[in-house]
Design an enzyme around this catalytic site. Structure first.
Site, PDB file in Angstrom:
ATOM      1  N   SER A 191     -26.804 -14.209  10.240  1.00  0.00           N
ATOM      2  CA  SER A 191     -27.001 -15.363   9.367  1.00  0.00           C
ATOM      3  C   SER A 191     -27.916 -16.348  10.087  1.00  0.00           C
ATOM      4  O   SER A 191     -29.022 -15.982  10.476  1.00  0.00           O
ATOM      5  CB  SER A 191     -25.653 -15.986   8.981  1.00  0.00           C
ATOM      6  OG  SER A 191     -25.831 -17.002   8.018  1.00  0.00           O
ATOM      7  N   THR A 192     -27.466 -17.584  10.314  1.00  0.00           N
ATOM      8  CA  THR A 192     -28.319 -18.611  10.910  1.00  0.00           C
ATOM      9  C   THR A 192     -28.867 -18.161  12.266  1.00  0.00           C
ATOM     10  O   THR A 192     -28.110 -17.797  13.151  1.00  0.00           O
ATOM     11  CB  THR A 192     -27.527 -19.917  11.089  1.00  0.00           C
ATOM     12  OG1 THR A 192     -26.878 -20.247   9.856  1.00  0.00           O
ATOM     13  CG2 THR A 192     -28.448 -21.042  11.504  1.00  0.00           C
ATOM     14  N   HIS A 217     -28.276 -13.134   5.799  1.00  0.00           N
ATOM     15  CA  HIS A 217     -28.075 -14.121   4.739  1.00  0.00           C
ATOM     16  C   HIS A 217     -29.408 -14.800   4.428  1.00  0.00           C
ATOM     17  O   HIS A 217     -29.954 -15.526   5.258  1.00  0.00           O
ATOM     18  CB  HIS A 217     -27.055 -15.178   5.161  1.00  0.00           C
ATOM     19  CG  HIS A 217     -25.668 -14.638   5.346  1.00  0.00           C
ATOM     20  ND1 HIS A 217     -24.702 -15.309   6.062  1.00  0.00           N
ATOM     21  CD2 HIS A 217     -25.078 -13.505   4.891  1.00  0.00           C
ATOM     22  CE1 HIS A 217     -23.582 -14.621   6.043  1.00  0.00           C
ATOM     23  NE2 HIS A 217     -23.781 -13.503   5.342  1.00  0.00           N
ATOM     24  N   MET A 310     -23.208 -18.534  11.281  1.00  0.00           N
ATOM     25  CA  MET A 310     -22.038 -19.385  11.070  1.00  0.00           C
ATOM     26  C   MET A 310     -21.034 -18.671  10.183  1.00  0.00           C
ATOM     27  O   MET A 310     -21.406 -17.961   9.245  1.00  0.00           O
ATOM     28  CB  MET A 310     -22.468 -20.695  10.411  1.00  0.00           C
ATOM     29  CG  MET A 310     -21.367 -21.742  10.335  1.00  0.00           C
ATOM     30  SD  MET A 310     -21.018 -22.406  11.971  1.00  0.00           S
ATOM     31  CE  MET A 310     -19.732 -23.591  11.569  1.00  0.00           C
ATOM     32  N   ASP A 313     -18.265 -13.999   7.980  1.00  0.00           N
ATOM     33  CA  ASP A 313     -18.655 -12.899   7.101  1.00  0.00           C
ATOM     34  C   ASP A 313     -18.879 -11.620   7.907  1.00  0.00           C
ATOM     35  O   ASP A 313     -19.686 -11.606   8.831  1.00  0.00           O
ATOM     36  CB  ASP A 313     -19.938 -13.263   6.345  1.00  0.00           C
ATOM     37  CG  ASP A 313     -20.321 -12.225   5.304  1.00  0.00           C
ATOM     38  OD1 ASP A 313     -19.398 -11.609   4.713  1.00  0.00           O
ATOM     39  OD2 ASP A 313     -21.525 -12.016   5.077  1.00  0.00           O
TER      40      ASP A 313
END
Length: 377
Positions: A191-192, A217, A310, A313
């Protein structure tokens, strides 16, 4: 608890007003200043010392990327980019992430006021994440490189990189002698901060590496540019996953933004499944969806990798992968932009090894080599 101090930089007075209002509605953050261009922004940032900056990509007087490059070189600060949802905007956003931006928000081209209000939760979530992110100075960042476009994403450039043109040899592959198993599949969730982490891993893989399936993501409209950019830089071929296509060695498949991506078996082959099923853990695509299918379909033939991001998931599904016989790696805290998803996977008991980003590709290929040769046509 001290509030997160945010400076908004955007040439649109309407957007500045809307973002300020959205930020000031939150009990844990405050818009401490705004600027209409990078020249004003320098003074506001110097005076207000913000924790996070939101920055428009398209700015007067100085290109947003050039300003970002200078900021990261002289005063590294968490930045959330505000991008337009266009092909050019997607390529510029990816360049901003390379330059050190933590994340981005895609503002609509029409209906900006209503669109930003609809994105309010997403905007403030990204600001909160950015406030906790580890920001580093990118290597060799210059204003000239900041304004470069993603033109290298063309097929010709991709072929040149693979053949060692475009300024010398392609990225070094791991030195360990490799005996490949085409049964193995590398399964990556991020993600991030993940776009740069994924790039670093894929650029180290040899052309005949096992197939790679990836959920990052990312919203619709950005994953095609992300895949094209990676394809121009890597030995393996990189593309958005398409429903029903065969998962092949030497290829990486990226979950399309706004869709769920999983894998299935069709006879002797692995195939991609791309569908419009609902979000999982608020995400679409979701790492949980991909990893759960990897546990079910691949079992011990999977190598799982959880990268920076973050939240949680994919953590539970990664534990399912381990229980099914997969070997799993998590990125370590020191090299993560946000140590959320890897931390949760570690706490879930899903991980065999915790490694710095720079060592993950080598560890993957050593694991593949140790598995021996099992060819599948």
């Amino acid at each position: 608890m001290a509030k997160i101090k945010v400076v908004v930089v955007d040439d649109s007075a309407l957007v500045r007003s809307l973002l300020s209002e959205i930020i000031n509605r939150q009990p844990d953050m405050e818009c401490v200043g705004t600027a209409a261009d990078p020249l004003q922004a320098r003074e506001v940032i110097r005076e207000r010392n913000p924790d996070v900056i939101t920055l428009d990509v398209e700015m007067p007087k100085m290109d947003g990327l050039e300003f970002l490059a200078r900021l990261m070189r002289l005063r590294p600060t968490p930045v959330v980019m505000v991008s337009t949802l266009t092909e050019q905007g997607a390529e510029t956003t990816l360049r901003a992430l390379e330059l050190g931006a933590v994340d981005f928000v895609a503002k609509p081209r029409i209906g900006v006021a209503s669109g930003l209000q609809q994105l309010a939760d997403d905007i403030v979530d990204k600001i909160r994440i950015a406030a906790k992110a580890h920001v580093r100075r990118p290597a060799a960042v210059t204003p000239a490189s900041a304004t470069a476009t993603a033109a290298a994403s063309s097929g010709a450039a991709s072929a040149s990189v693979r053949s060692g043109a475009l300024g010398g040899s392609p990225p070094p592959a791991p030195a360990t002698p490799i005996r490949l198993s085409t049964e193995k599949v590398i399964c990556i969730g991020a993600s991030t901060g993940g776009t740069e982490a994924i790039k670093e891993i894929l650029m180290q893989l040899p052309a005949d590496a096992p197939a790679v399936v990836i959920t990052q993501h990312m919203p619709p409209g950005f994953t095609a540019s992300f895949a094209a950019r990676l394809d121009s830089l890597c030995r393996i071929r990189v593309s958005e996953a398409r429903d029903g296509e065969r998962i092949l060695p030497g290829h990486a498949y990226i979950a399309p933004g706004g869709n769920q991506f999983s894998i299935a078996r069709s006879g002797a082959n692995y195939v991609a499944v791309v569908d419009d099923s609902p979000p999982v853990n608020r995400h679409k695509p979701s790492v949980e969806v991909l990893f759960r299918s990897c546990a079910r379909v691949l079992g011990p033939n999977a190598i799982g990798v959880m990268l920076t991001g973050m939240g949680a998931d994919g953590a539970e599904a990664m534990k399912e992968m381990r229980d099914a016989g997969a070997y799993n790696i998590a990125q370590d805290e020191a090299s993560c932009v946000v140590f959320g998803m890897p931390k949760m996977a570690i706490q879930a008991g899903a991980v065999h090894a915790v490694l710095p980003l720079k060592d993950i590709a080598r560890a993957i290929m050593e694991r593949v080599a140790a598995a021996g040769v099992r060819h599948r046509i």
